[in-house]
Motif scaffolding. Structure first.
Motif, PDB file in Angstrom:
ATOM      1  N   TYR A 138      19.855  52.156  53.211  1.00  0.00           N
ATOM      2  CA  TYR A 138      19.483  51.317  52.070  1.00  0.00           C
ATOM      3  C   TYR A 138      18.591  52.125  51.142  1.00  0.00           C
ATOM      4  O   TYR A 138      18.014  53.153  51.547  1.00  0.00           O
ATOM      5  N   HIS A 139      18.452  51.639  49.913  1.00  0.00           N
ATOM      6  CA  HIS A 139      17.393  52.100  49.027  1.00  0.00           C
ATOM      7  C   HIS A 139      16.262  51.096  49.207  1.00  0.00           C
ATOM      8  O   HIS A 139      16.396  49.930  48.813  1.00  0.00           O
ATOM      9  N   PHE A 140      15.171  51.502  49.826  1.00  0.00           N
ATOM     10  CA  PHE A 140      14.066  50.591  50.089  1.00  0.00           C
ATOM     11  C   PHE A 140      13.099  50.605  48.905  1.00  0.00           C
ATOM     12  O   PHE A 140      12.486  51.648  48.607  1.00  0.00           O
ATOM     13  N   ILE A 141      12.985  49.476  48.221  1.00  0.00           N
ATOM     14  CA  ILE A 141      12.127  49.397  47.040  1.00  0.00           C
ATOM     15  C   ILE A 141      11.266  48.140  47.125  1.00  0.00           C
ATOM     16  O   ILE A 141      11.529  47.230  47.912  1.00  0.00           O
ATOM     17  N   SER A 142      10.237  48.082  46.286  1.00  0.00           N
ATOM     18  CA  SER A 142       9.331  46.932  46.280  1.00  0.00           C
ATOM     19  C   SER A 142       9.974  45.751  45.561  1.00  0.00           C
ATOM     20  O   SER A 142      10.916  45.920  44.764  1.00  0.00           O
ATOM     21  N   ALA A 143       9.456  44.560  45.823  1.00  0.00           N
ATOM     22  CA  ALA A 143       9.974  43.358  45.157  1.00  0.00           C
ATOM     23  C   ALA A 143       9.808  43.437  43.637  1.00  0.00           C
ATOM     24  O   ALA A 143      10.745  43.096  42.893  1.00  0.00           O
ATOM     25  N   PRO A 144       8.647  43.880  43.117  1.00  0.00           N
ATOM     26  CA  PRO A 144       8.514  43.999  41.651  1.00  0.00           C
ATOM     27  C   PRO A 144       9.533  44.967  41.049  1.00  0.00           C
ATOM     28  O   PRO A 144      10.095  44.711  39.982  1.00  0.00           O
ATOM     29  N   ALA A 145       9.775  46.103  41.750  1.00  0.00           N
ATOM     30  CA  ALA A 145      10.745  47.082  41.242  1.00  0.00           C
ATOM     31  C   ALA A 145      12.152  46.496  41.247  1.00  0.00           C
ATOM     32  O   ALA A 145      12.941  46.722  40.325  1.00  0.00           O
ATOM     33  N   PHE A 146      12.469  45.739  42.289  1.00  0.00           N
ATOM     34  CA  PHE A 146      13.785  45.096  42.383  1.00  0.00           C
ATOM     35  C   PHE A 146      13.972  44.101  41.241  1.00  0.00           C
ATOM     36  O   PHE A 146      15.005  44.100  40.555  1.00  0.00           O
ATOM     37  N   LYS A 147      12.965  43.255  41.033  1.00  0.00           N
ATOM     38  CA  LYS A 147      13.053  42.236  39.974  1.00  0.00           C
ATOM     39  C   LYS A 147      13.153  42.869  38.593  1.00  0.00           C
ATOM     40  O   LYS A 147      13.841  42.348  37.715  1.00  0.00           O
ATOM     41  N   GLN A 148      12.492  44.016  38.417  1.00  0.00           N
ATOM     42  CA  GLN A 148      12.580  44.701  37.134  1.00  0.00           C
ATOM     43  C   GLN A 148      14.000  45.217  36.894  1.00  0.00           C
ATOM     44  O   GLN A 148      14.523  45.115  35.775  1.00  0.00           O
ATOM     45  N   LEU A 149      14.613  45.765  37.944  1.00  0.00           N
ATOM     46  CA  LEU A 149      15.995  46.223  37.827  1.00  0.00           C
ATOM     47  C   LEU A 149      16.923  45.076  37.447  1.00  0.00           C
ATOM     48  O   LEU A 149      17.813  45.228  36.601  1.00  0.00           O
ATOM     49  N   VAL A 150      16.723  43.922  38.068  1.00  0.00           N
ATOM     50  CA  VAL A 150      17.542  42.751  37.761  1.00  0.00           C
ATOM     51  C   VAL A 150      17.346  42.333  36.303  1.00  0.00           C
ATOM     52  O   VAL A 150      18.322  42.065  35.586  1.00  0.00           O
ATOM     53  N   SER A 151      16.086  42.313  35.837  1.00  0.00           N
ATOM     54  CA  SER A 151      15.796  41.893  34.467  1.00  0.00           C
ATOM     55  C   SER A 151      16.369  42.862  33.436  1.00  0.00           C
ATOM     56  O   SER A 151      16.666  42.481  32.301  1.00  0.00           O
ATOM     57  N   GLU A 152      16.542  44.125  33.840  1.00  0.00           N
ATOM     58  CA  GLU A 152      17.096  45.148  32.941  1.00  0.00           C
ATOM     59  C   GLU A 152      18.611  45.306  33.121  1.00  0.00           C
ATOM     60  O   GLU A 152      19.195  46.260  32.623  1.00  0.00           O
ATOM     61  N   ASN A 153      19.238  44.350  33.842  1.00  0.00           N
ATOM     62  CA  ASN A 153      20.684  44.405  34.132  1.00  0.00           C
ATOM     63  C   ASN A 153      21.060  45.670  34.883  1.00  0.00           C
ATOM     64  O   ASN A 153      22.146  46.229  34.676  1.00  0.00           O
ATOM     65  N   GLY A 154      20.154  46.111  35.749  1.00  0.00           N
ATOM     66  CA  GLY A 154      20.406  47.315  36.522  1.00  0.00           C
ATOM     67  C   GLY A 154      21.018  47.072  37.884  1.00  0.00           C
ATOM     68  O   GLY A 154      21.185  48.011  38.663  1.00  0.00           O
ATOM     69  N   MET A 155      21.335  45.812  38.182  1.00  0.00           N
ATOM     70  CA  MET A 155      21.973  45.462  39.444  1.00  0.00           C
ATOM     71  C   MET A 155      23.370  44.913  39.176  1.00  0.00           C
ATOM     72  O   MET A 155      23.540  44.010  38.353  1.00  0.00           O
ATOM     73  N   LEU A 156      24.340  45.462  39.872  1.00  0.00           N
ATOM     74  CA  LEU A 156      25.716  44.998  39.741  1.00  0.00           C
ATOM     75  C   LEU A 156      25.870  43.617  40.373  1.00  0.00           C
ATOM     76  O   LEU A 156      26.581  42.744  39.863  1.00  0.00           O
TER      77      LEU A 156
END
Length: 218
Positions: free
Chosen positions: A58-76
């Protein structure tokens, strides 16, 4: 496998099934069949388990970093499961298919639906694996010897929820015989790679043929 000289875009190959239907085994066999296939490494906010490596399992990341990716449309695609976030980062998948490499996803129907509805949806191949019977599905779960009766019961309930979404997939295979299902899956992947949408050079080739034809008429 022999490589083709025809340039093409990569496929997003989605495999889904209830637990115990054979999806993980088929995914491994597919990657053994074609070593150019890459497995999509998900991102998660949960802590690594013993033996897990960042960027491999996995890519292990923090919850804030994950949410930021989602907000920037960085998650498929992404989901919240048992208190943690899981998702497929968009950038590496996009880079792979633009360079002609297929990416394999082992995800549930919700993730599959998100990918199908994304900008990359037209490059997606989705396959659902069904068990031959509910009794056989339970037998396979029990034979693993990894779960308690209570856990198996929960998996069976979740399995039916998964099965109920079978009609949202491009192809549905009944895994009665693993070798036969593997052969069917390889046939599907080989054919889907030749879809018109996967061959960006076709339009230029047809224009070239048209020019040659017109020159021959002069």
């Amino acid at each position: 496998m022999t490589e083709t000289t025809t340039p093409r875009r990569g496929l997003l190959i989605i495999l889904s099934s209830p637990s115990g239907a054979g999806k993980s085994t088929l995914a491994r066999r597919l990657m053994d069949w074609d070593e150019s296939l890459s497995f999509s490494v998900s991102a998660t906010t949960r802590a690594p388990r013993p033996g897990e490596e960042d960027g491999v399992h996995y890519h292990f990341i923090s919850a804030p970093a994950f949410k930021q990716l989602v907000s920037e449309n960085g998650m498929l695609e992404h989901a919240h499961v048992f208190g943690n976030f899981y998702g497929s980062p968009l950038a590496p998948v996009k880079d792979a298919i633009e360079s002609g490499r297929d990416v394999l996803f082992d995800i549930d129907w919700q993730g599959a639906q998100q990918i199908r509805n994304s900008d990359l949806g037209k490059h997606t191949l989705s396959v659902f694996i069904l068990p031959p019977s509910i009794a056989e599905l339970k037998r396979r779960l029990v034979s693993r010897g990894q779960d308690t009766e209570e856990t198996i019961g929960k998996r069976m309930l979740k399995s039916w929820d998964e099965i109920s979404h079978w009609d949202g997939y491009d192809y549905v295979l009944v895994n009665t015989d693993l070798d036969a299902t593997e052969a069917q899956l390889k046939t599907i992947v080989s054919a889907e790679r030749m879809r018109r949408a996967q061959q960006p050079g076709l339009q230029a080739h047809v224009r070239k043929l048209q020019m040659e034809f017109e020159e021959g008429q002069e």
